[in-house]
Design an enzyme around this catalytic site. Structure first.
Site, PDB file in Angstrom:
ATOM      1  N   LYS A  84       0.769  -1.071  -0.010  1.00 42.28           N
ATOM      2  CA  LYS A  84       0.060  -0.098  -0.085  1.00 42.28           C
ATOM      3  C   LYS A  84       0.788   1.253  -0.013  1.00 42.28           C
ATOM      4  O   LYS A  84       0.380   2.374  -0.354  1.00 42.28           O
ATOM      5  CB  LYS A  84      -0.876  -0.046   1.018  1.00 42.28           C
ATOM      6  CG  LYS A  84      -0.278   0.208   2.443  1.00 42.28           C
ATOM      7  CD  LYS A  84      -1.432   0.653   3.632  1.00 42.28           C
ATOM      8  CE  LYS A  84      -0.847   0.982   4.974  1.00 42.28           C
ATOM      9  NZ  LYS A  84      -2.092   1.253   5.979  1.00 42.28           N
ATOM     10  N   ASP A  85       2.361   0.955   0.505  1.00 39.38           N
ATOM     11  CA  ASP A  85       2.961   2.211   0.232  1.00 39.38           C
ATOM     12  C   ASP A  85       3.979   2.642  -0.906  1.00 39.38           C
ATOM     13  O   ASP A  85       4.701   3.462  -1.109  1.00 39.38           O
ATOM     14  CB  ASP A  85       4.182   2.279   1.464  1.00 39.38           C
ATOM     15  CG  ASP A  85       3.488   2.151   2.788  1.00 39.38           C
ATOM     16  OD1 ASP A  85       2.501   2.775   3.008  1.00 39.38           O
ATOM     17  OD2 ASP A  85       3.972   1.579   3.799  1.00 39.38           O
ATOM     18  N   ARG A 132      -7.330   9.596   2.893  1.00 39.78           N
ATOM     19  CA  ARG A 132      -8.286   8.478   2.660  1.00 39.78           C
ATOM     20  C   ARG A 132      -9.129   8.280   4.011  1.00 39.78           C
ATOM     21  O   ARG A 132     -10.342   8.537   3.949  1.00 39.78           O
ATOM     22  CB  ARG A 132      -7.809   7.208   2.279  1.00 39.78           C
ATOM     23  CG  ARG A 132      -8.992   6.139   2.094  1.00 39.78           C
ATOM     24  CD  ARG A 132      -8.395   4.685   2.065  1.00 39.78           C
ATOM     25  NE  ARG A 132      -7.438   4.264   2.963  1.00 39.78           N
ATOM     26  CZ  ARG A 132      -7.636   3.798   4.225  1.00 39.78           C
ATOM     27  NH1 ARG A 132      -8.975   3.527   4.311  1.00 39.78           N
ATOM     28  NH2 ARG A 132      -6.629   3.411   4.876  1.00 39.78           N
ATOM     29  N   ARG A 133      -8.409   8.170   5.146  1.00 38.71           N
ATOM     30  CA  ARG A 133      -9.099   7.971   6.349  1.00 38.71           C
ATOM     31  C   ARG A 133      -9.839   9.152   6.736  1.00 38.71           C
ATOM     32  O   ARG A 133     -10.961   9.330   7.245  1.00 38.71           O
ATOM     33  CB  ARG A 133      -8.218   7.351   7.440  1.00 38.71           C
ATOM     34  CG  ARG A 133      -7.757   6.161   7.384  1.00 38.71           C
ATOM     35  CD  ARG A 133      -6.495   5.715   8.319  1.00 38.71           C
ATOM     36  NE  ARG A 133      -6.403   4.231   8.283  1.00 38.71           N
ATOM     37  CZ  ARG A 133      -5.012   3.846   8.438  1.00 38.71           C
ATOM     38  NH1 ARG A 133      -4.111   4.643   8.666  1.00 38.71           N
ATOM     39  NH2 ARG A 133      -4.842   2.439   8.463  1.00 38.71           N
ATOM     40  N   ARG A 150       1.309  11.814  11.919  1.00 36.31           N
ATOM     41  CA  ARG A 150       2.506  11.112  11.273  1.00 36.31           C
ATOM     42  C   ARG A 150       3.189  10.154  12.089  1.00 36.31           C
ATOM     43  O   ARG A 150       3.350  10.202  13.254  1.00 36.31           O
ATOM     44  CB  ARG A 150       3.318  12.029  10.617  1.00 36.31           C
ATOM     45  CG  ARG A 150       2.945  12.806   9.167  1.00 36.31           C
ATOM     46  CD  ARG A 150       2.816  11.702   8.178  1.00 36.31           C
ATOM     47  NE  ARG A 150       3.786  10.716   8.066  1.00 36.31           N
ATOM     48  CZ  ARG A 150       4.958  10.858   7.518  1.00 36.31           C
ATOM     49  NH1 ARG A 150       5.229  12.042   7.274  1.00 36.31           N
ATOM     50  NH2 ARG A 150       5.886   9.975   7.557  1.00 36.31           N
ATOM     51  N   ARG A 156       2.479   6.790  16.616  1.00 36.03           N
ATOM     52  CA  ARG A 156       0.932   7.283  16.823  1.00 36.03           C
ATOM     53  C   ARG A 156       0.489   6.987  18.117  1.00 36.03           C
ATOM     54  O   ARG A 156      -0.529   7.559  18.594  1.00 36.03           O
ATOM     55  CB  ARG A 156       0.218   6.732  15.530  1.00 36.03           C
ATOM     56  CG  ARG A 156       0.693   7.592  14.127  1.00 36.03           C
ATOM     57  CD  ARG A 156      -0.045   6.896  12.978  1.00 36.03           C
ATOM     58  NE  ARG A 156       0.623   5.940  12.391  1.00 36.03           N
ATOM     59  CZ  ARG A 156       0.245   5.137  11.194  1.00 36.03           C
ATOM     60  NH1 ARG A 156      -0.746   5.490  10.752  1.00 36.03           N
ATOM     61  NH2 ARG A 156       1.200   4.318  10.702  1.00 36.03           N
ATOM     62  N   CYS A 243      -1.164  10.427  -2.971  1.00 32.16           N
ATOM     63  CA  CYS A 243      -1.342  11.065  -1.700  1.00 32.16           C
ATOM     64  C   CYS A 243      -2.323  12.019  -1.596  1.00 32.16           C
ATOM     65  O   CYS A 243      -2.807  12.601  -0.610  1.00 32.16           O
ATOM     66  CB  CYS A 243      -0.298  11.172  -0.918  1.00 32.16           C
ATOM     67  SG  CYS A 243       0.435   9.675  -0.255  1.00 32.16           S
TER      68      CYS A 243
END
Length: 307
Positions: A84-85, A132-133, A150, A156, A243
């Site tokens: 996904k990255d 997205r979130r 971040r 986090r 992004c």
């Protein structure tokens, strides 16, 4: 092979665990032993930038470019990434064609007081660095405040503990790998929060012209995961996934059919467009194209403007 294999990986605890999983799979499927394979920790630009949104400083490639350079320069033999990255388009001279079996792709919610999503107050503070979130949350609960969050999982979680936000969303796959599932407040069904494209997939990248490595990796590839990744990333490429664009997608295989659910949102969450298509698993790329182009058609030219 008669040489030591070097795996390149990001240096975060989670990334190194993924690299170890790839190493274990190589040992399991070849004649190599533990001492034949080493893992090299590589600092990426994405890891160095902690106070700025990725979309403002270069996007997803910040997590892979340094590792890919090491691969191109022959300083490592393979690179292990969270798919996904990875940018939607392959880097010249490199290929990602080995995929480990997909982990649970769903999202989870972590709150300090164990309140579930429907129990959060209207002006709750939610921490996330994912556009997205952010868009999905604002689409569900427009009154909440979203702040930048971040850093790796531990960073986090520390920010959450320090009261910077009331809650945060993470991928369940990472929490499971880190043995932190006891922190989960709520697992989000995909009907409520569709995950990022390729979430939960670990991939292995190699040089295009490296027959020894290709031979080494050919038994590792998990075909159903590869098919799902192809459908999702084809959709992402058509949508010009970056992004800057809130995109979600998930492919599911049922017998010989692949079902792809795709979603795009306005950055402020004010509008969400979804589409779903089904085809034979042989047509994974075709179903990705179908969903991608259908979303573009539904959205229209002005969808991402003034957001």
């Amino acid at each position: 092979m008669n040489k030591r294999i070097t795996i390149g990986s990001r240096g975060s605890k989670l990334a190194l665990l993924y690299a170890q999983k790839a190493k274990d799979k190589i040992i399991e499927n070849t004649n190599l032993v533990d001492g034949d394979i080493i893992i090299k920790s590589i600092t990426t630009e994405g890891d160095q930038v902690q106070d700025t949104r990725l979309s403002d400083v270069g996007g997803k490639g910040l997590f892979s470019s340094n590792i890919e350079k090491e691969l191109k320069d022959n300083n490592i033999d393979i690179a292990v990434h969270a798919l996904k990255d990875m940018p939607a388009i392959e880097t010249d001279g490199l290929i990602t064609d080995t995929f480990l079996e997909r982990n649970d792709p769903r999202e989870i919610l972590i709150t300090k007081n164990k309140k579930k999503l429907n129990e959060l107050k209207a002006h709750a503070i939610i921490g996330t660095s994912s556009l997205r979130r952010k868009a999905q949350i604002l689409n569900m609960i427009p009154e909440v405040k979203v702040v930048e969050f971040r850093g790796n999982v531990q960073t986090r979680l520390k920010k959450l503990e320090n009261g910077i936000a009331d809650c945060t969303f993470l991928a369940i796959a990472g929490l499971k790998r880190l043995n932190l599932t006891h922190l989960i407040t709520e697992q989000m069904p995909i009907t409520k929060m569709l995950p990022a494209v390729a979430q939960g997939i670990i991939c292995i990248e190699q040089r295009v012209k490296d027959p020894e490595i290709s031979e080494l990796l050919k038994t590792l590839n998990h075909r159903p995961t590869m098919i799902r990744a192809l459908a999702e990333r084809t959709m992402l490429e058509i949508l010009d996934g970056s992004c800057q664009t809130p995109i979600a997608g998930l492919a599911i295989i049922k017998e010989d059919q692949i079902i792809l659910k795709g979603e795009i949102l306005k950055l402020d969450g004010s509008k969400k467009i979804s589409h779903e298509a089904t085809d034979n698993i042989k047509n994974a790329s075709k179903v990705g194209q179908s969903v991608g182009f259908s979303l573009l058609e539904k959205a229209g030219r002005g969808f991402f403007s003034n957001t």
